[in-house]
Write an enzyme that holds these catalytic residues in place. Structure first.
Site, PDB file in Angstrom:
ATOM      1  N   GLY A   9      -0.337  -9.594  12.481  1.00 55.50           N
ATOM      2  CA  GLY A   9      -1.053  -8.407  12.825  1.00 55.50           C
ATOM      3  C   GLY A   9      -1.919  -7.861  11.705  1.00 55.50           C
ATOM      4  N   ASN A  30      -1.478 -12.867  15.856  1.00 53.58           N
ATOM      5  CA  ASN A  30      -2.693 -11.832  16.071  1.00 53.58           C
ATOM      6  C   ASN A  30      -3.265 -11.990  17.380  1.00 53.58           C
ATOM      7  OD1 ASN A  30      -4.868 -10.153  15.911  1.00 53.58           O
ATOM      8  ND2 ASN A  30      -4.899 -10.280  13.507  1.00 53.58           N
ATOM      9  N   CYS A  43       5.307  16.429 -10.922  1.00 55.16           N
ATOM     10  CA  CYS A  43       6.475  15.023 -11.222  1.00 55.16           C
ATOM     11  C   CYS A  43       7.482  15.572 -12.070  1.00 55.16           C
ATOM     12  CB  CYS A  43       5.261  14.081 -11.911  1.00 55.16           C
ATOM     13  SG  CYS A  43       6.614  12.956 -12.805  1.00 55.16           S
ATOM     14  N   HIS A  96       0.767  -1.205  -0.055  1.00 58.07           N
ATOM     15  CA  HIS A  96       0.025  -0.014   0.140  1.00 58.07           C
ATOM     16  C   HIS A  96       0.737   1.127  -0.090  1.00 58.07           C
ATOM     17  CE1 HIS A  96      -3.489  -2.485   1.941  1.00 58.07           C
ATOM     18  NE2 HIS A  96      -3.355  -2.769   0.787  1.00 58.07           N
TER      19      HIS A  96
HETATM   20  N1  APR Z   1      -0.056  -8.155  18.434  1.00 62.96           N
HETATM   21  C1  APR Z   1      -0.610  -9.186  17.641  1.00 62.96           C
HETATM   22  N2  APR Z   1      -1.786  -8.523  16.906  1.00 62.96           N
HETATM   23  C2  APR Z   1      -2.201  -7.265  17.078  1.00 62.96           C
HETATM   24  C3  APR Z   1      -1.427  -6.019  17.841  1.00 62.96           C
HETATM   25  C4  APR Z   1      -0.148  -6.954  18.421  1.00 62.96           C
HETATM   26  N3  APR Z   1       0.294  -6.171  19.320  1.00 62.96           N
HETATM   27  N4  APR Z   1      -2.002  -5.053  17.422  1.00 62.96           N
HETATM   28  C5  APR Z   1      -3.044  -5.316  16.550  1.00 62.96           C
HETATM   29  N5  APR Z   1      -2.909  -6.558  16.454  1.00 62.96           N
HETATM   30  C6  APR Z   1      -4.104  -7.126  15.464  1.00 62.96           C
HETATM   31  C7  APR Z   1      -5.619  -6.521  15.494  1.00 62.96           C
HETATM   32  O1  APR Z   1      -6.336  -7.676  16.414  1.00 62.96           O
HETATM   33  C8  APR Z   1      -6.172  -6.809  14.115  1.00 62.96           C
HETATM   34  O2  APR Z   1      -6.551  -7.954  14.031  1.00 62.96           O
HETATM   35  O3  APR Z   1      -3.781  -6.500  14.154  1.00 62.96           O
HETATM   36  C9  APR Z   1      -4.792  -6.600  13.236  1.00 62.96           C
HETATM   37  C10 APR Z   1      -4.736  -5.231  12.587  1.00 62.96           C
HETATM   38  O4  APR Z   1      -6.033  -5.295  11.628  1.00 62.96           O
HETATM   39  P1  APR Z   1      -6.280  -3.809  10.868  1.00 62.96           P
HETATM   40  O5  APR Z   1      -6.207  -2.419  11.842  1.00 62.96           O
HETATM   41  O6  APR Z   1      -7.442  -3.833   9.975  1.00 62.96           O
HETATM   42  O7  APR Z   1      -5.150  -3.588   9.950  1.00 62.96           O
HETATM   43  P2  APR Z   1      -4.721  -4.127   8.512  1.00 62.96           P
HETATM   44  O8  APR Z   1      -5.208  -5.756   8.496  1.00 62.96           O
HETATM   45  O9  APR Z   1      -3.272  -3.907   8.305  1.00 62.96           O
HETATM   46  O10 APR Z   1      -5.708  -3.432   7.642  1.00 62.96           O
HETATM   47  C11 APR Z   1      -5.441  -3.426   6.090  1.00 62.96           C
HETATM   48  O11 APR Z   1      -6.693  -1.836   5.629  1.00 62.96           O
HETATM   49  O12 APR Z   1      -7.236   0.174   6.500  1.00 62.96           O
HETATM   50  C12 APR Z   1      -6.711  -0.343   5.435  1.00 62.96           C
HETATM   51  O13 APR Z   1      -4.840   0.414   3.876  1.00 62.96           O
HETATM   52  C13 APR Z   1      -5.013   0.013   5.323  1.00 62.96           C
HETATM   53  O14 APR Z   1      -3.225  -1.470   5.038  1.00 62.96           O
HETATM   54  C14 APR Z   1      -4.758  -1.063   5.719  1.00 62.96           C
HETATM   55  C15 APR Z   1      -5.589  -2.209   5.349  1.00 62.96           C
HETATM   56 ZN    ZN Z   2       4.670  11.640 -13.913  1.00 63.07          ZN
END
Ligand code: APR
Ligand code: ZN
Length: 250
Positions: free
Chosen positions: A200, A226, A160, A128
């Site tokens: 995560g 997670n 750019c 991303h």
């Molecule tokens: N240890 C383990 N797990 C963790 C911890 C930790 N310290 N902190 C948070 N988590 C887990 C949460 O329980 C959750 O399930 O990490 C996960 C994070 O999920 P999201 O907040 O949805 O993040 P992500 O999966 O990266 O989102 C994907 O969505 O918003 C868009 O572009 C954005 O890249 C992002 C994409």
């Molecule tokens: Zn360009």
């Protein structure tokens, strides 16, 4: 006597050492201990403010309509300041160390915070994008943010250097296509790996969330770290999961 959690950590270490081509796939949860809130976790940005998630779908359209307004809002966002100050935590450093040991071949991250590279990981695919770069959506050129510090400070829209179009942060917003280069490289790594360490992520945002499923379909072992269960856990994509606060033993 090893706790359940320590048994899983030991199992994961053995699987990593026994792998031929291990890849990590990370999400916002790996950066929460660096002070960057995640989105959908128990105290995530969008868990606490669903309206913020709705507004995030408007950012790419705003850039297309009015790059100046896009830049004014992007730089004002409290998250931008948190990202600027954040430093890698032991999880980022552990993945960099595993790469140093020749065990981990690639980190595919959904995070834009640049912390894997700051921790020393060399082969990082920023699915991303990254706040450390700017990208032209018209010709695909990317530039280090440092090359535009004057424009950013003087609130002028960066242009750019290749095709003279207005450029944005190299961050992929909802409704914006994933840049082809990082998309293809990430899917190739997911097909090639024999172990994917998923750290995560809620695994709900596509096409990124397809990557662990691709790895599984291609025969890889999928290990999830997670706090909570995710669709990967519930659908049996992950072979096992470690790390949940309500049951510190796991
Ligand atoms: N240890 C383990 N797990 C963790 C911890 C930790 N310290 N902190 C948070 N988590 C887990 C949460 O329980 C959750 O399930 O990490 C996960 C994070 O999920 P999201 O907040 O949805 O993040 P992500 O999966 O990266 O989102 C994907 O969505 O918003 C868009 O572009 C954005 O890249 C992002 C994409
Ligand atoms: Zn360009």
């Amino acid at each position: 006597m090893l706790s359940e959690r320590d048994k899983l950590i030991k199992k994961c270490a053995e699987d990593l050492v026994g792998s031929k081509y291990a890849v990590a796939f990370t999400g916002a949860g790996i950066s929460t201990e660096s002070g960057i809130p995640d989105f959908r976790g128990p105290s995530g940005i969008w868990t606490r403010d669903p309206e913020a998630e709705r507004r995030s779908y408007e950012i790419f359209g705003k850039f297309l309509r009015n790059p100046k307004e896009y830049w004014e809002e992007a730089l004002k966002s409290p998250l931008y300041e948190i990202l600027e100050k954040a430093r890698p935590n032991p999880a980022h450093c552990a993945l960099a160390e595993l790469e140093n040991m020749g065990i981990l071949k690639t980190v595919i991250t959904q995070n834009i915070d640049g912390l894997h590279k700051k921790a020393g990981s060399k082969n990082v695919l920023e699915f991303h994008g990254s706040v450390d770069k700017l990208r032209c959506i018209y010709c695909g050129c990317r530039f280090p943010k440092e090359e535009f510090l004057n424009e950013i400070a003087e609130k002028r829209v960066p242009i750019c250097k290749n095709c003279k179009s207005p450029i944005k942060m190299d961050v992929v917003y909802f409704t914006e296509p994933i840049p082809r280069d990082v998309y293809e490289l990430s899917f190739a790594e997911a097909e090639k790996c024999d172990l994917m360490l998923v750290c995560g992520t809620s695994a709900v945002v596509y096409p990124a969330a397809e990557l662990p499923r691709i790895a599984k379909r291609c025969g890889a072992k999928v290990v999830e770290v997670n706090f909570e269960e995710t669709p990967l856990t519930r659908e049996g994509v992950s072979d096992y999961k470690n790390g949940c606060p309500e049951n510190p033993e796991l």
